[in-house]
Design an enzyme around this catalytic site. Structure first.
Site, PDB file in Angstrom:
ATOM      1  N   THR A 243       0.237  -6.887   7.756  1.00 30.68           N
ATOM      2  CA  THR A 243      -0.146  -6.635   6.396  1.00 30.68           C
ATOM      3  C   THR A 243       0.025  -5.293   5.614  1.00 30.68           C
ATOM      4  OG1 THR A 243      -2.168  -6.130   7.371  1.00 30.68           O
ATOM      5  CG2 THR A 243      -2.299  -8.253   6.678  1.00 30.68           C
ATOM      6  N   ARG A 245       3.828  -3.363   5.138  1.00 27.56           N
ATOM      7  CA  ARG A 245       4.843  -3.371   4.136  1.00 27.56           C
ATOM      8  C   ARG A 245       5.901  -4.224   4.774  1.00 27.56           C
ATOM      9  NH1 ARG A 245       1.974  -2.690   0.707  1.00 27.56           N
ATOM     10  NH2 ARG A 245       1.847  -0.739  -1.016  1.00 27.56           N
ATOM     11  N   GLU A 274      10.499  -8.693  -1.227  1.00 24.44           N
ATOM     12  CA  GLU A 274       9.162  -9.761  -2.100  1.00 24.44           C
ATOM     13  C   GLU A 274       9.887  -9.798  -3.481  1.00 24.44           C
ATOM     14  OE1 GLU A 274       5.519  -7.940  -1.616  1.00 24.44           O
ATOM     15  OE2 GLU A 274       5.649  -7.887   0.518  1.00 24.44           O
ATOM     16  N   HIS A 292       1.448 -11.601  -0.186  1.00 24.95           N
ATOM     17  CA  HIS A 292       0.751 -10.103  -0.582  1.00 24.95           C
ATOM     18  C   HIS A 292      -0.370 -10.290  -1.238  1.00 24.95           C
ATOM     19  CE1 HIS A 292       2.342  -6.030  -0.943  1.00 24.95           C
ATOM     20  NE2 HIS A 292       0.892  -5.860  -0.577  1.00 24.95           N
TER      21      HIS A 292
HETATM   22  C1  DGY Z   1      -1.830  -1.880  -1.492  1.00 23.96           C
HETATM   23  O1  DGY Z   1      -2.581  -1.468  -1.850  1.00 23.96           O
HETATM   24  O2  DGY Z   1      -0.728  -1.017  -0.870  1.00 23.96           O
HETATM   25  C2  DGY Z   1      -1.406  -3.267  -1.381  1.00 23.96           C
HETATM   26  O3  DGY Z   1      -0.228  -3.694  -0.660  1.00 23.96           O
HETATM   27  C3  DGY Z   1      -1.337  -3.887  -2.621  1.00 23.96           C
HETATM   28  O4  DGY Z   1      -2.574  -4.562  -2.855  1.00 23.96           O
END
Ligand code: DGY
Length: 336
Positions: A243, A245, A274, A292
């Site tokens: 979750t 990058r 993406e 995402h």
């Molecule tokens: C962030 O805040 O970096 C998320 O990936 C986007 O919500």
């Protein structure tokens, strides 16, 4: 309001749709040029619309490279609506005298919930089960139907023990998991103690973890942190959760490892390019794919929008933005 009074107001560019409350707040303090679309702005359009503005409220697809930053005359602050800021070259912004802000803390628990949900969904095959029921394939109870893996009492390996990493660990502790982590900086002793964390080498984490969850920022050192070699070190029963990058994982290498069952599964919210997703991943059943949305709860996305708006207004009005990424520039500007 008469025209000369209006012109006293600073001006802000909002590159993409955000929550209406944040726009209303910005309008109380500035003239707002709002690109109320989800498409984002191409570099050429950004270059034109940014003229005469003092602030920009940006999102992760707006790329502020050194070249783009060099053209931003008059911009005092870039307020990113995200905690991650790999879309902005912060050192270059600092050199150009531009403050940069992000939206930490407000999304920590929401993102950790989602990471844990991806972990559980992949472990317990809930998406496969959903499709199985929906497509009418469920005709009888079977002792070996869609067997998954236990989460409780297993080992979770966390790369990056920052705010979100710690929040994930807190959830894992509730599932009686053993938690090992790898980070260049050791977590505070009190946190290690509270959650029973053990700092280990990257290699030991990969070899011992049943679940590996990534919570590192994207930097040159973390690009392809997980590639073919690291995937081979993992257990064949292991599940990878990302979750953070997309480019932290070598996506084609992961797709191949999943197809060949080098590891058992994955839960992904982010991708290398993406919104493009590796076509092989789209064919596989042992991966749960989300678009995402780890921080996408109503409350959190609203708070992120508001936080960015407040950061932008503070920067435009010459106050220290609360969530500053280049405080050394502020010190310099404030003559400290
Ligand atoms: C962030 O805040 O970096 C998320 O990936 C986007 O919500």
């Amino acid at each position: 309001m008469c025209d000369n009074l209006r012109s006293m107001k600073p001006a802000v560019l909002v590159t993409k749709r955000i929550f209406p409350e944040a726009i209303a707040f910005l309008k109380e303090h500035a003239d707002v040029d709002y690109a109320e679309s989800d498409d984002g702005m191409r570099a050429e359009e950004l270059a034109v619309r940014i003229r005469g503005k003092q602030a920009v409220v940006s999102q992760l697809m707006d790329k502020f490279t050194p070249e783009v930053l060099a053209t931003l005359d008059g911009i005092k602050v870039i307020a990113n609506v995200a905690v991650g800021y790999d879309n902005i070259d912060v050192p270059a912004a600092t050199r150009h005298g531009i403050l940069v802000t992000h939206t930490p803390d407000v999304l920590t628990d929401t993102t950790a919930d989602f990471a844990f949900m991806l972990l559980m969904s992949a472990a317990r095959r809930v998406v496969e089960g959903h499709h199985f029921v929906h497509s009418g394939q469920w005709t009888k109870w079977r002792v070996d139907l869609l067997l998954g893996q236990d989460v409780h009492h297993r080992t979770l390996g966390i790369f990056g023990m920052g705010r979100i990493g710690q929040a994930v660990a807190r959830r894992a502790a509730g599932f009686s998991m053993r938690i090992i982590y790898h980070d260049s900086r050791r977590a505070p002793e009190a946190v290690e103690k509270e959650l029973g964390l053990e700092l280990v080498s990257a290699e030991r984490l990969l070899r011992e973890a049943d679940f590996v969850s990534l919570h590192v920022p994207l930097m040159p050192e973390t690009r392809h942190l997980i590639g073919a070699r690291e995937l081979r070190m993992m257990k064949p029963t292991a599940i990878l959760v990302n979750t953070s990058r997309g480019p932290v994982v070598d996506e084609p290498a992961l797709a191949e490892a999943l197809e060949r069952h080098v590891i058992a599964g994955a839960g992904l919210d982010v991708y290398e390019n993406e919104p493009r997703v590796d076509p092989l991943l789209l064919k596989l059943e042992n991966v749960v794919l989300a678009p995402h949305i780890a921080s996408a709860s109503v409350d959190t996305r609203r708070k992120m929008s508001m936080m960015a708006a407040e950061n932008a207004v503070a920067g435009m009005e010459g106050r220290r933005p609360p969530n500053l990424l280049n405080p050394e520039l502020w010190e310099k500007l404030a003559g400290k």
